[in-house]
Design a protein around this motif. Structure first.
Motif, PDB file in Angstrom:
ATOM      1  N   LYS A  48       0.843  -1.195   0.000  1.00  0.00           N
ATOM      2  CA  LYS A  48       0.000   0.000   0.000  1.00  0.00           C
ATOM      3  C   LYS A  48       0.879   1.246   0.000  1.00  0.00           C
ATOM      4  O   LYS A  48       1.977   1.244   0.535  1.00  0.00           O
ATOM      5  N   LYS A  49       0.360   2.315  -0.620  1.00  0.00           N
ATOM      6  CA  LYS A  49       1.132   3.551  -0.760  1.00  0.00           C
ATOM      7  C   LYS A  49       0.277   4.760  -0.388  1.00  0.00           C
ATOM      8  O   LYS A  49      -0.948   4.675  -0.374  1.00  0.00           O
ATOM      9  N   SER A  50       0.955   5.851  -0.147  1.00  0.00           N
ATOM     10  CA  SER A  50       0.262   7.079   0.249  1.00  0.00           C
ATOM     11  C   SER A  50      -0.661   7.609  -0.847  1.00  0.00           C
ATOM     12  O   SER A  50      -1.523   8.440  -0.577  1.00  0.00           O
ATOM     13  N   THR A  51      -0.508   7.120  -2.050  1.00  0.00           N
ATOM     14  CA  THR A  51      -1.399   7.536  -3.137  1.00  0.00           C
ATOM     15  C   THR A  51      -2.716   6.761  -3.139  1.00  0.00           C
ATOM     16  O   THR A  51      -3.637   7.136  -3.862  1.00  0.00           O
ATOM     17  N   ASP A  52      -2.820   5.707  -2.319  1.00  0.00           N
ATOM     18  CA  ASP A  52      -4.074   4.956  -2.210  1.00  0.00           C
ATOM     19  C   ASP A  52      -5.107   5.828  -1.501  1.00  0.00           C
ATOM     20  O   ASP A  52      -4.790   6.533  -0.535  1.00  0.00           O
ATOM     21  N   SER A  53      -6.344   5.772  -1.968  1.00  0.00           N
ATOM     22  CA  SER A  53      -7.388   6.660  -1.438  1.00  0.00           C
ATOM     23  C   SER A  53      -7.659   6.446   0.053  1.00  0.00           C
ATOM     24  O   SER A  53      -8.050   7.379   0.748  1.00  0.00           O
ATOM     25  N   ASP A  54      -7.432   5.254   0.573  1.00  0.00           N
ATOM     26  CA  ASP A  54      -7.700   4.978   1.987  1.00  0.00           C
ATOM     27  C   ASP A  54      -6.415   4.917   2.819  1.00  0.00           C
ATOM     28  O   ASP A  54      -6.395   4.346   3.905  1.00  0.00           O
ATOM     29  N   TRP A  55      -5.344   5.542   2.331  1.00  0.00           N
ATOM     30  CA  TRP A  55      -4.051   5.512   3.011  1.00  0.00           C
ATOM     31  C   TRP A  55      -4.144   6.013   4.446  1.00  0.00           C
ATOM     32  O   TRP A  55      -3.764   5.329   5.385  1.00  0.00           O
ATOM     33  N   VAL A  56      -4.634   7.217   4.634  1.00  0.00           N
ATOM     34  CA  VAL A  56      -4.654   7.833   5.964  1.00  0.00           C
ATOM     35  C   VAL A  56      -5.577   7.064   6.902  1.00  0.00           C
ATOM     36  O   VAL A  56      -5.219   6.771   8.041  1.00  0.00           O
TER      37      VAL A  56
END
Length: 86
Positions: A48-56
Motif C-alpha cells: 500500500k502507498k500514500s497515493t491509495d485513497s484509503d491511506w490515511v
C-alpha cells in the motif's frame, strides 16, 4: 552550586534513557503485545502507498518508517518489536 541553572550555564548535556512508550508502533491491533496477529495485519497492508485513497484512514500506520509506503523495511521494524510490551 549544582542544579538546573548550573547545567544551563556550563552547557552540559544530560543523557538518560527515554521513558517507556505507552504503545508500540507495531502493535497494530492495540492488544499491548506485538505478535503474529500484528504480522498478519502488516502482511495485508504490504504494497500500500500514500497515493491509495484509503491511506490515511487504513494503511498509514503500517508504514513504520513513515516513508509513505508499506515495504520490506516495515517488516524489519516490526520484527524489532516482536514480543515486546509497552
Amino acid at each position: 552550586p549544582g542544579g538546573v541553572d548550573s547545567i544551563q550555564r556550563t552547557g552540559a548535556v544530560l543523557i538518560s534513557d527515554p521513558p517507556p512508550p505507552e504503545f508500540l508502533s507495531a502493535d497494530f491491533n492495540h492488544d499491548k503485545n506485538v505478535n503474529l496477529d500484528d504480522f498478519f495485519l502488516l502482511s495485508e497492508a504490504f504494497g500500500k502507498k500514500s497515493t491509495d485513497s484509503d491511506w490515511v484512514s487504513k494503511w498509514k500506520k503500517f508504514a513504520l518508517d513513515n516513508n509513505g509506503a508499506v515495504e520490506m523495511n516495515d517488516f524489519f521494524l516490526y520484527s524489532d518489536q516482536i514480543g515486546k510490551k509497552p
